[in-house]
Design an enzyme around this catalytic site. Structure first.
Site, mmCIF file in Angstrom:
data_model
loop_
_atom_site.group_PDB
_atom_site.id
_atom_site.type_symbol
_atom_site.label_atom_id
_atom_site.label_comp_id
_atom_site.label_asym_id
_atom_site.label_seq_id
_atom_site.Cartn_x
_atom_site.Cartn_y
_atom_site.Cartn_z
ATOM 1 N N GLY A 412 -3.666 -30.259 30.183
ATOM 2 C CA GLY A 412 -2.733 -30.959 29.310
ATOM 3 C C GLY A 412 -2.278 -32.275 29.908
ATOM 4 O O GLY A 412 -3.022 -32.959 30.627
ATOM 5 N N SER A 413 -1.021 -32.616 29.666
ATOM 6 C CA SER A 413 -0.514 -33.944 30.035
ATOM 7 C C SER A 413 -0.346 -34.160 31.534
ATOM 8 O O SER A 413 -0.114 -35.291 31.969
ATOM 9 C CB SER A 413 0.821 -34.195 29.338
ATOM 10 O OG SER A 413 0.630 -34.261 27.936
ATOM 11 N N THR A 414 -0.460 -33.107 32.343
ATOM 12 C CA THR A 414 -0.425 -33.330 33.795
ATOM 13 C C THR A 414 -1.630 -34.153 34.249
ATOM 14 O O THR A 414 -1.655 -34.665 35.362
ATOM 15 C CB THR A 414 -0.413 -31.993 34.562
ATOM 16 O OG1 THR A 414 -1.566 -31.227 34.212
ATOM 17 C CG2 THR A 414 0.846 -31.202 34.255
#
Length: 672
Positions: A412-414
């Site tokens: 995801g956004s990591t």
């Protein structure tokens, strides 16, 4: 008369000639020794005298040799001797002896012995020859009738697994075996069995099976299970009729239990399949072996080298002679970079959920914690886990035996800081340039109706720079940025972050990937999704942690280190970004936690100075799927004292990363 003399002389000559063609004792001796070296037992038996053959059949003779040699792991048998160089005349009425020396390798080392073979002349209607007068001393010189050969494996003490401060993770300790003595149950059999079954989490049926074994007598002690040496259940067990304890002081003990189960793994009885796979390595059916985790990975180092002892026992099973003895070499201890308090603190936050977490020192690359949940207690295997319990755990839909910190997941956004770094280095992103994002969704012609959707917190901003995009976790900003970078350039630069490589760690971790294929081709929606950590991107929590080390180390990604004796602070990939790029991203990640609009802002924890990134990964099976499972991520480090970074992923949670953020912050609070 003249013709009679001729006939008598001729017959005598023929008789002498016939005798001279009979095998000499040397020939029989040499044939026997050659057959012995080649383990041709049928040939050996055929060279024995009739008196020797009467004492045992060929099958018994062969079986005796085969069993003894198999039991002692005999190899490299060699027999040497010296015979007269000149032809000898032998008196057939007297036994003849020839000296020899035998040497062989065994599980206890080299066995050497000297002996003499005795040969006798035997004549019957069919054969006239010299034969071996056999007795047990021809197996080993000191043996007599009634003696047996006793092989004994001398087990080494297993090495221990300890953390960086010497605290035990897998150690040799004491447990209390619990058993029943039938005669002492005094009419309370059912109550005792039911009570013990409940306390030990076994079935009454399994207890009955043990009590009904053929060897069990009224006064027999029958082992049922075991408990830890300090287990509070001991008092309740003592109240049950017929129970008895047996202290075992060489048991494997796992002090952290569930908190480190997937890291340490466990030892258990060797299986028949494993015994076959490791044939020749000195394992026996009574041994235990590392089944999972570091117990398996470091089996050779931890196990040590077994010793052995081969003895001759008399009829009373007393040692008559030791033929060979080799002491065991104890296993080596394994010291990790793991910190027990960090491992426990991370597990305490993860338990009750399903996920993975890694903690490292981002300044040195030392791994401080590796955690998987749900977990199991490895001590249960040592204490005698019942088959029912094993089946229950194996079939549990939560799959507690699955090690999730070795596996990869959509980050995801990591992943966005990686896209940002590559974009900055490629010149496709200018940190101060604002991108106009007027709509909640973004799509391009030819995408077939697919679009990228902004997260709710990013919708308010219409002009977005890199810092804003990281603070609010703007999917559209990073989707458009990776399109500007281009798929080929992105894949090339992503290799510097270790994608597609084996993770250089002493514990096997699955390698991470950007794509299932070698290139994006013309698949722009997939490229766009990749920019914010969706698409086909897969990462472990450990690899994600390592990809953040360049933001702390001026652009160099560190090699992860799990063994304390390994050199730390070593580059995995050097200078993968400029110090300026590292600083730009680092400052933005500080704002993710410190800025009130940041996705990692809540909850606020006074005194913590963190930088990090949240992520919520949707596990879509297709680009147009709705209501997919969401995994929550949060990765953060202490900016004031950059000696701890925690990367955590929790599966299938409402609120995605918002569920994970407080858990990671709790770890830092605990370690403060």
């Amino acid at each position: 008369m003249k013709w009679l003399k001729v006939i008598i002389f001729s017959l005598a000559f023929i008789g002498l000639a016939g005798c001279s063609e009979q095998p000499s004792p040397e020939e029989t001796f040499k044939a026997y020794m050659a057959a012995w070296e080649n383990q041709e037992y049928g040939t050996m038996y055929g060279l024995l005298g009739e008196n020797s053959k009467e004492k045992m059949s060929e099958a018994e003779f062969t079986e005796r040799y085969e069993e003894i040699y198999k039991d002692i792991n005999m190899s490299d048998l060699a027999v040497t001797y010296s015979l007269p160089e000149e032809e000898q005349e032998y008196d057939q009425e007297e036994a003849q002896t020839f000296a020899y020396e035998a040497s062989m390798e065994s599980m206890a080392g080299t066995i050497n012995f000297s002996h003499e073979a005795e040969l006798v002349f035997e004549e019957d209607d069919d054969n006239v020859s010299w034969a071996i007068k056999w007795n047990p001393s021809m197996i080993f010189a000191g043996m007599e009738e009634g003696d047996t050969v006793y092989p004994e494996t001398l087990s080494p003490e297993r090495g221990e697994i300890v953390d960086q401060n010497g605290e035990g993770l897998a150690v040799n300790g004491t447990i209390q075996e619990v058993g029943l003595v039938p005669a002492r149950m005094e009419g309370e059999e059912e109550k005792a069995k039911e009570g013990l079954a409940e306390i030990l989490n076994v079935s009454v049926e399994s207890i009955d099976q043990k009590l009904n074994q053929s060897w069990v007598q009224a006064d027999s002690y029958v082992p049922i299970g075991a408990v830890a040496d300090d287990d509070e259940r001991i008092a309740a067990i003592k109240e049950l009729a017929g129970t008895q304890f047996n202290e075992i002081d060489d048991a494997r003990v796992y002090p952290l239990g569930k908190a480190a189960a997937h890291l340490t793994g466990y030892v258990d009885d060797i299986t028949a399949e494993q015994l076959k796979e490791r044939e020749g390595e000195g394992y026996t059916s009574n041994d235990q072996i590392g089944q999972t985790g570091l117990e398996r990975v470091k089996e050779q180092q931890l196990r040590g080298t077994p010793g052995g002892k081969v003895s001759i026992l008399n009829e009373n099973n007393e040692v008559k002679e030791v033929l060979a003895e080799r002491p065991a070499a104890d296993g080596e201890d394994v010291t990790l970079t793991i910190q027990t308090d960090v491992q426990t603190a991370v597990y305490d936050q993860l338990k009750g959920d399903s996920g993975s977490a890694t903690a490292i020192n981002p300044s040195t690359g030392e791994v401080k914690a590796l955690v998987s949940a749900p977990s199991y207690d490895p001590n249960q295997f040592v204490l005698g886990m019942s088959q029912e319990r094993r089946k229950e755990l194996t079939e549990n839909p939560d799959r507690p035996f699955v090690n999730k910190f070795t596996k990869t997941y959509s980050p995801g956004s990591t992943f966005k800081p990686i896209t940002a770094s590559i974009g900055l280095e490629a010149g496709a992103i200018n940190p101060v340039t604002e991108m106009s994002i007027p709509e909640r969704t973004y799509s391009e012609e030819g995408w077939g109706g697919y679009s990228v959707t902004r997260v709710p917190g990013a919708n308010e901003e219409k002009q977005v720079n890199l810092r804003d995009a990281l603070i609010r976790s703007d999917n559209i900003y990073f989707a458009r940025s990776i399109l500007d970078i281009g798929g080929e350039t992105f894949l090339k630069q992503a290799k510097d972050f270790g994608f597609g490589e084996d993770i250089p760690l002493a514990y096997p971790i699955s390698s991470s990937q950007i794509l299932n294929e070698e290139s994006f081709g013309n698949n722009e929606p997939l490229l766009a999704d990749t920019g914010y950590g969706q698409g086909e991107v897969q990462m472990s929590t450990l690899h994600l942690a390592m990809t953040y080390t360049p933001f702390i180390n001026e652009g160099t990604i560190l090699k992860p280190v799990l063994m304390k004796n390994e050199e730390n602070s070593q580059a995995w990939h050097e200078n993968i970004m400029s110090p300026e790029t590292a600083s730009t991203v680092r400052e933005s990640l500080q704002a993710v936690v410190e800025n009130e609009n940041g996705t990692g802002y809540e909850p606020q924890v006074e005194g913590l100075e963190l930088a990090g990134k949240t992520g919520t990964a949707e596990l879509k099976q297709s680009l147009d799927q709705e209501n997919a499972q969401e995994n929550g991520w949060f990765i953060a480090w202490d900016t004031e004292n950059p000696d701890l970074l925690v990367s955590m992923m929790i599966e299938d949670v409402e609120g995605g990363s918002h569920y994970v953020v407080p858990k990671v912050k709790n770890v830092f609070k605990e370690m403060r």
